[in-house]
Design an enzyme around this catalytic site. Sequence first.
Site, PDB file in Angstrom:
ATOM      1  CG  ASN A   1     -28.104 -21.667   9.214  1.00 32.25           C
ATOM      2  OD1 ASN A   1     -29.178 -21.807   9.789  1.00 32.25           O
ATOM      3  ND2 ASN A   1     -27.435 -22.682   8.691  1.00 32.25           N
TER       4      ASN A   1
ATOM      5  CE  LYS B   1     -21.281 -14.138  10.011  1.00 35.02           C
ATOM      6  NZ  LYS B   1     -22.237 -13.875  11.087  1.00 35.02           N
TER       7      LYS B   1
ATOM      8  CE1 TYR C   1     -19.223 -17.003   9.279  1.00 30.50           C
ATOM      9  CE2 TYR C   1     -16.870 -16.630   9.035  1.00 30.50           C
ATOM     10  CZ  TYR C   1     -18.029 -16.506   9.770  1.00 30.50           C
ATOM     11  OH  TYR C   1     -17.993 -15.894  10.995  1.00 30.50           O
TER      12      TYR C   1
HETATM   13  N1  LIG Z   1     -16.152 -16.964  17.508  1.00 25.41           N
HETATM   14  C1  LIG Z   1     -15.422 -16.358  16.592  1.00 25.41           C
HETATM   15  O1  LIG Z   1     -14.196 -16.454  16.590  1.00 25.41           O
HETATM   16  C2  LIG Z   1     -16.088 -15.500  15.527  1.00 25.41           C
HETATM   17  C3  LIG Z   1     -15.266 -14.771  14.658  1.00 25.41           C
HETATM   18  C4  LIG Z   1     -15.864 -13.954  13.697  1.00 25.41           C
HETATM   19  C5  LIG Z   1     -17.241 -13.890  13.617  1.00 25.41           C
HETATM   20  N2  LIG Z   1     -18.016 -14.633  14.455  1.00 25.41           N
HETATM   21  C6  LIG Z   1     -19.472 -14.569  14.313  1.00 25.41           C
HETATM   22  O2  LIG Z   1     -20.045 -14.327  15.580  1.00 25.41           O
HETATM   23  C7  LIG Z   1     -21.274 -15.035  15.703  1.00 25.41           C
HETATM   24  C8  LIG Z   1     -21.249 -15.907  16.946  1.00 25.41           C
HETATM   25  O3  LIG Z   1     -20.166 -16.779  16.857  1.00 25.41           O
HETATM   26  P1  LIG Z   1     -19.982 -17.973  17.892  1.00 25.41           P
HETATM   27  O4  LIG Z   1     -18.541 -18.305  17.896  1.00 25.41           O
HETATM   28  O5  LIG Z   1     -20.661 -17.648  19.160  1.00 25.41           O
HETATM   29  O6  LIG Z   1     -20.756 -19.114  17.117  1.00 25.41           O
HETATM   30  P2  LIG Z   1     -21.572 -20.360  17.738  1.00 25.41           P
HETATM   31  O7  LIG Z   1     -21.735 -21.359  16.657  1.00 25.41           O
HETATM   32  O8  LIG Z   1     -20.958 -20.782  19.022  1.00 25.41           O
HETATM   33  O9  LIG Z   1     -22.989 -19.699  18.064  1.00 25.41           O
HETATM   34  C9  LIG Z   1     -23.910 -19.419  17.048  1.00 25.41           C
HETATM   35  C10 LIG Z   1     -25.288 -19.647  17.616  1.00 25.41           C
HETATM   36  O10 LIG Z   1     -26.242 -19.383  16.568  1.00 25.41           O
HETATM   37  C11 LIG Z   1     -27.252 -20.353  16.653  1.00 25.41           C
HETATM   38  N3  LIG Z   1     -27.836 -20.508  15.310  1.00 25.41           N
HETATM   39  C12 LIG Z   1     -27.244 -21.007  14.206  1.00 25.41           C
HETATM   40  N4  LIG Z   1     -28.116 -21.043  13.190  1.00 25.41           N
HETATM   41  C13 LIG Z   1     -29.280 -20.549  13.662  1.00 25.41           C
HETATM   42  C14 LIG Z   1     -30.560 -20.360  13.087  1.00 25.41           C
HETATM   43  N5  LIG Z   1     -30.816 -20.680  11.811  1.00 25.41           N
HETATM   44  N6  LIG Z   1     -31.543 -19.836  13.863  1.00 25.41           N
HETATM   45  C15 LIG Z   1     -31.304 -19.517  15.176  1.00 25.41           C
HETATM   46  N7  LIG Z   1     -30.104 -19.684  15.768  1.00 25.41           N
HETATM   47  C16 LIG Z   1     -29.108 -20.198  15.026  1.00 25.41           C
HETATM   48  C17 LIG Z   1     -26.562 -21.637  17.111  1.00 25.41           C
HETATM   49  O11 LIG Z   1     -27.482 -22.525  17.716  1.00 25.41           O
HETATM   50  C18 LIG Z   1     -25.515 -21.088  18.076  1.00 25.41           C
HETATM   51  O12 LIG Z   1     -25.991 -21.117  19.406  1.00 25.41           O
HETATM   52  C19 LIG Z   1     -21.447 -15.843  14.415  1.00 25.41           C
HETATM   53  O13 LIG Z   1     -22.315 -15.147  13.552  1.00 25.41           O
HETATM   54  C20 LIG Z   1     -20.064 -15.879  13.835  1.00 25.41           C
HETATM   55  O14 LIG Z   1     -20.094 -15.950  12.426  1.00 25.41           O
HETATM   56  C21 LIG Z   1     -17.461 -15.447  15.408  1.00 25.41           C
END
Ligand SMILES: NC(=O)c1ccc[n+]([C@@H]2O[C@H](COP(=O)([O-])OP(=O)(O)OC[C@H]3O[C@@H](n4cnc5c(N)ncnc54)[C@H](O)[C@@H]3O)[C@@H](O)[C@H]2O)c1
Length: 278
Positions: free
Chosen positions: A82, A154, A150
Amino acid sequence: MARKKVLITGGAGTIGTVTRPGLSERFDLSILDLKEVEGVESHVGDIADVEAIRPAFEGKDVVVHLGGDPRGQAPWESVLRNNVVGTRNVLEASRLAGVGRVVFASTNHVVGFYPEKDESYRAVFDGRFGDVRQPMELLTAQQTRPCCLYGVSKGFGELMGSFYHDLYGISFIALRIGGVLCEEGWERRWPSGLAMFLSHRDAAQLLERSIDAPASVGHAVVYGISDNTMKVHELDSARRLLGYRPQDDAGVDLALDTDAPAYYDIAHGWLGPGGKRV
Ligand SMILES: NC(=O)c1ccc[n+]([C@@H]2O[C@H](COP(=O)([O-])OP(=O)(O)OC[C@H]3O[C@@H](n4cnc5c(N)ncnc54)[C@H](O)[C@@H]3O)[C@@H](O)[C@H]2O)c1
């Protein structure tokens, strides 16, 4: 000026959901995710399959790449599929479609072992605020020290974006995001939250500024947090390069509920009552 067409990968997730209302006022949004979202142009597809997702990128000006496995403890198989393969495919599909810019959701976990191992970052994350040496030397976007697979994945995404920028001229902006949960208020439940908090409105502003930043911002890696008093990551790059002006601050007051069951800490995994590791 025509509204920019913006594709958000992973747009059905937390950050996509909390930022979409603000972003939709300025941009024509569509999403690419494993599931559909009602009321927005949705492409259902897996970013691990580059041919399947290519149509979603046609005609887009900017791609905001949020899709992937966001768990600090994500196992290698998921991270590989992913985050590693997925991010390469998003960049490749963007290149093939002539997309001008990719904004990438990177993470604080790329430098996650600094606060795990080094004072004074560690003092902040342990809640020993009196031990913090002032002024604190904030972590810069040039540093890397991933704390998990993870975080490594990134970091790979950041490097891949740098490579695509230099080789193909795609603008690439990586945001090392702190913490965004569906409901705000979590940030005061444990010390690292005070440092990592990114409010919903600051997240929306950061994405908006990244989408709109001038073409002269060809490549950038910046931190994405609110203007937190207890921050350990620098915000000057986001301010200078993107014009980011955070409006929120998690403050200095903890509200630890000692009777609370174990809860998930973005930096440390599962914590028990009083913020002790379990
Ligand atoms: N929320 C946080 O605190 C945070 C912090 C640092 C980084 N991030 C990064 O920000 C991004 C969004 O985070 P989030 O909290 O909204 O995560 P989340 O898990 O709520 O959303 C991620 C989305 O990606 C989709 N997804 C996963 N694998 C996929 C694939 N193979 N193909 C298509 N879609 C796919 C999922 O269905 C989901 O809707 C992520 O990349 C995460 O690593 C988030």
